[in-house]
Motif scaffolding. Structure first.
Motif, mmCIF file in Angstrom:
data_model
loop_
_atom_site.group_PDB
_atom_site.id
_atom_site.type_symbol
_atom_site.label_atom_id
_atom_site.label_comp_id
_atom_site.label_asym_id
_atom_site.label_seq_id
_atom_site.Cartn_x
_atom_site.Cartn_y
_atom_site.Cartn_z
ATOM 1 N N GLN A 67 2.387 6.306 22.672
ATOM 2 C CA GLN A 67 2.361 5.056 21.907
ATOM 3 C C GLN A 67 1.343 5.102 20.770
ATOM 4 O OE1 GLN A 67 4.543 2.562 22.223
ATOM 5 N NE2 GLN A 67 3.571 1.748 20.362
ATOM 6 N N GLU A 68 0.144 5.687 21.059
ATOM 7 C CA GLU A 68 -0.890 5.704 20.016
ATOM 8 C C GLU A 68 -0.471 6.582 18.840
ATOM 9 O OE1 GLU A 68 -1.147 6.890 23.015
ATOM 10 O OE2 GLU A 68 -2.409 8.693 23.182
ATOM 11 N N ALA A 69 0.256 7.652 19.138
ATOM 12 C CA ALA A 69 0.714 8.526 18.051
ATOM 13 C C ALA A 69 1.774 7.815 17.213
ATOM 14 C CB ALA A 69 1.268 9.821 18.621
ATOM 15 N N LEU A 70 2.686 7.122 17.869
ATOM 16 C CA LEU A 70 3.748 6.413 17.140
ATOM 17 C C LEU A 70 3.161 5.282 16.290
ATOM 18 C CD1 LEU A 70 6.465 6.238 19.949
ATOM 19 C CD2 LEU A 70 6.546 7.611 17.862
ATOM 20 N N SER A 71 2.213 4.546 16.853
ATOM 21 C CA SER A 71 1.617 3.429 16.102
ATOM 22 C C SER A 71 0.879 3.940 14.874
ATOM 23 C CB SER A 71 0.641 2.654 16.995
ATOM 24 O OG SER A 71 1.306 2.146 18.123
ATOM 25 N N GLY A 72 0.076 4.979 15.064
ATOM 26 C CA GLY A 72 -0.677 5.535 13.937
ATOM 27 C C GLY A 72 0.242 6.107 12.873
ATOM 28 N N THR A 73 1.288 6.777 13.323
ATOM 29 C CA THR A 73 2.235 7.366 12.377
ATOM 30 C C THR A 73 2.916 6.284 11.550
ATOM 31 O OG1 THR A 73 2.633 9.193 13.903
ATOM 32 C CG2 THR A 73 4.287 8.827 12.193
ATOM 33 N N LYS A 74 3.236 5.162 12.204
ATOM 34 C CA LYS A 74 3.881 4.059 11.474
ATOM 35 C C LYS A 74 2.945 3.516 10.383
ATOM 36 C CE LYS A 74 6.215 -0.375 12.108
ATOM 37 N NZ LYS A 74 5.525 -0.952 10.967
ATOM 38 N N VAL A 75 1.663 3.378 10.715
ATOM 39 C CA VAL A 75 0.696 2.902 9.717
ATOM 40 C C VAL A 75 0.677 3.837 8.508
ATOM 41 C CG1 VAL A 75 -1.784 2.597 9.274
ATOM 42 C CG2 VAL A 75 -0.777 1.698 11.372
ATOM 43 N N VAL A 76 0.661 5.132 8.797
ATOM 44 C CA VAL A 76 0.601 6.121 7.709
ATOM 45 C C VAL A 76 1.877 6.078 6.865
ATOM 46 C CG1 VAL A 76 0.566 8.589 7.217
ATOM 47 C CG2 VAL A 76 -1.013 7.629 8.893
ATOM 48 N N LEU A 77 3.017 6.022 7.534
ATOM 49 C CA LEU A 77 4.279 6.003 6.781
ATOM 50 C C LEU A 77 4.387 4.747 5.924
ATOM 51 C CD1 LEU A 77 6.806 7.395 9.430
ATOM 52 C CD2 LEU A 77 5.811 8.575 7.469
ATOM 53 N N ASP A 78 3.946 3.613 6.456
ATOM 54 C CA ASP A 78 3.956 2.383 5.661
ATOM 55 C C ASP A 78 3.067 2.543 4.425
ATOM 56 O OD1 ASP A 78 5.672 1.185 7.394
ATOM 57 O OD2 ASP A 78 4.146 0.033 8.468
ATOM 58 N N ALA A 79 1.895 3.154 4.626
ATOM 59 C CA ALA A 79 0.971 3.359 3.501
ATOM 60 C C ALA A 79 1.578 4.283 2.461
ATOM 61 C CB ALA A 79 -0.345 3.929 4.006
ATOM 62 N N LEU A 80 2.251 5.328 2.921
ATOM 63 C CA LEU A 80 2.825 6.300 1.976
ATOM 64 C C LEU A 80 3.929 5.665 1.125
ATOM 65 C CD1 LEU A 80 2.977 9.585 4.079
ATOM 66 C CD2 LEU A 80 1.496 9.060 2.135
ATOM 67 N N ARG A 81 4.591 4.664 1.676
ATOM 68 C CA ARG A 81 5.630 3.996 0.882
ATOM 69 C C ARG A 81 5.013 3.160 -0.233
ATOM 70 N NH1 ARG A 81 7.707 2.979 6.170
ATOM 71 N NH2 ARG A 81 9.366 4.447 6.635
ATOM 72 N N ARG A 82 3.768 2.746 -0.050
ATOM 73 C CA ARG A 82 3.148 1.831 -1.015
ATOM 74 C C ARG A 82 2.313 2.532 -2.082
ATOM 75 N NH1 ARG A 82 1.561 -0.941 3.629
ATOM 76 N NH2 ARG A 82 -0.531 -0.164 3.315
ATOM 77 N N VAL A 83 1.817 3.745 -1.785
ATOM 78 C CA VAL A 83 0.832 4.335 -2.702
ATOM 79 C C VAL A 83 1.456 4.626 -4.063
ATOM 80 C CG1 VAL A 83 -0.652 5.387 -0.982
ATOM 81 C CG2 VAL A 83 1.301 6.670 -1.851
ATOM 82 N N PRO A 84 0.671 4.429 -5.128
ATOM 83 C CA PRO A 84 1.167 4.795 -6.447
ATOM 84 C C PRO A 84 1.371 6.293 -6.558
ATOM 85 C CG PRO A 84 -1.120 4.047 -6.572
ATOM 86 C CD PRO A 84 -0.684 3.875 -5.158
ATOM 87 N N ARG A 85 2.409 6.676 -7.264
ATOM 88 C CA ARG A 85 2.706 8.110 -7.440
ATOM 89 C C ARG A 85 2.214 8.564 -8.799
ATOM 90 N NH1 ARG A 85 3.745 10.718 -2.763
ATOM 91 N NH2 ARG A 85 4.137 8.992 -1.373
ATOM 92 N N LEU A 86 1.896 9.832 -8.864
ATOM 93 C CA LEU A 86 1.444 10.391 -10.133
ATOM 94 C C LEU A 86 2.633 10.512 -11.082
ATOM 95 C CD1 LEU A 86 -1.277 11.538 -11.165
ATOM 96 C CD2 LEU A 86 -0.448 13.777 -10.519
ATOM 97 N N GLN A 87 2.469 9.991 -12.281
ATOM 98 C CA GLN A 87 3.542 10.076 -13.277
ATOM 99 C C GLN A 87 3.113 11.072 -14.347
ATOM 100 O OE1 GLN A 87 6.410 8.172 -12.950
ATOM 101 N NE2 GLN A 87 5.542 7.477 -11.015
ATOM 102 N N TYR A 88 3.693 12.266 -14.293
ATOM 103 C CA TYR A 88 3.326 13.268 -15.284
ATOM 104 C C TYR A 88 3.917 12.893 -16.635
ATOM 105 C CZ TYR A 88 1.659 16.340 -11.639
ATOM 106 O OH TYR A 88 0.970 16.889 -10.599
#
Lengths: 147, 208
Positions: free
Chosen positions: B184-205
């Protein structure tokens, strides 16, 4: 000197403080001392205080504003430097001081280009700055730096 | 060059082994591949890919890697490391048309590696130091692309929520492979990370 004393200092007193602080920062920089960035932040503090009590179109006011941006760059706080420069331009600097701001910002960009030569060659340094600005305004920070 | 970061919120899921196997599969399929070990606190790719010789070099403190590169860049040393000093060619079976290079974290488990990692930590804790980490990592990535022209850059990222892991998965990566086990702790932490990755700004070359 405490924050309240600094804030109530006169222009003459701040002139002395900033001169001493600049000399100290330059000496530390020459020696490669790790305290150099902190010393430049002190310079920036005095220059910013001076900019609050001087008009942007006066010689003193122009020098203080350019000095604050220069000190921020020297401290390695580039995004802060760009924010300050934008604010001071909006306050109505003279053309000469505006040009000086542009010059020191461009020189810093070029200096970084020598250090990060691959980013410079591929034009990614500017993209990185843009990304950092966007990252800085993100409200949710799961990753300490990246989000 | 496509950059793929391999990430796991918790350790012990076989992430490093998957990086090594994916790299070898791609190289055997004819691709030019560079593998980058950014699991600096617990590096292991040189054990998985390099075999005995590379491990001996590391144990003798002779394997330069990411930590050495970042230290020279962040300390503004006049003597910059060239990437060819870091990238170790990994042998492939005769007739393979691809190539595989490893950029290890450094000479772990030699004491000199931990000393270098300590220096890097100190540099990053200096005022303004952490702000230079994105620049230095992107410089490393851009250098790899320029010097080796790989089809793929595979990155073994740190576990947990860390600065380096965040940068590897958000700033460097075009794609992230996220591994987890079912606790459960791995799944919960992974969900937090995946949610964050969807929000982070991407580098625009620009213009690249």
């Amino acid at each position: 000197m405490t924050e309240s004393l600094r804030s109530s200092a006169t222009e003459d007193e701040l002139d002395i403080l900033v001169s001493v602080a600049i000399r100290r920062a330059e000496v530390l920089a020459e020696e490669g001392d790790p305290g150099t960035p902190a010393a430049w932040r002190e310079v920036r503090l005095y220059e910013e205080l001076l900019s609050r009590i001087t008009a942007p179109t006066t010689v003193e006011g122009g020098v203080a504003r350019v000095g604050a941006v220069y000190a921020a760059l020297a401290a390695g706080d580039r995004l802060d430097a760009e924010e300050l420069a934008e604010k001071y331009r909006a306050e109505g600097l003279t053309d000469e001081r505006r040009a000086r701001l542009d010059t020191i910002l461009t020189e810093d960009f070029t200096r970084r280009g020598r250090r990060y030569r691959y980013l410079w060659q591929t034009g990614r340094l500017a993209a990185l700055d843009d990304w950092k600005n966007k990252s800085r305004t993100e409200t949710t920070r799961v990753f300490p730096l990246a989000a | 060059m496509k950059t793929i970061a391999f990430y796991s919120y918790k350790g012990g899921v076989g992430r490093t082994l998957l990086v090594a196997n994916t790299a070898q599969f791609l190289a055997l399929s004819g691709c030019k591949v560079v593998v980058l070990d950014l699991d600096l606190e617990a590096p292991g790719l040189h054990y998985k890919l390099g075999g005995g010789d590379l491990v001996c070099r590391a144990e003798g403190g002779q394997l330069l890697g990411v930590v050495n590169f970042l230290n020279t860049l962040l300390s503004q040393s006049q003597e910059q490391l060239h990437l060819s000093e870091l990238a170790v060619p990994i042998g492939l079976p005769l007739g393979s048309t691809g190539s595989l290079r490893l950029i290890a974290a450094g000479s772990a488990p030699a004491q000199s590696y931990w000393d270098s990692l300590g220096l890097l930590t100190r540099l990053l804790h200096e005022p303004g130091g952490a702000g230079q980490l994105p620049d230095a990592l992107l410089e490393l990535q851009a250098g790899i692309e320029a010097e080796f022209l790989p089809d793929y850059l595979l990155v073994d990222s740190r576990t947990g929520i860390t600065e380096l892991g965040g940068l590897a998965t958000s700033l460097l990566a075009d794609q992230v492979v996220c591994l987890t086990h079912l606790a459960q702790e791995a799944l919960s932490g992974t969900k937090v990370v995946l949610d964050a990755l969807r929000r982070v700004p991407r580098l625009q070359y620009q213009g690249v």
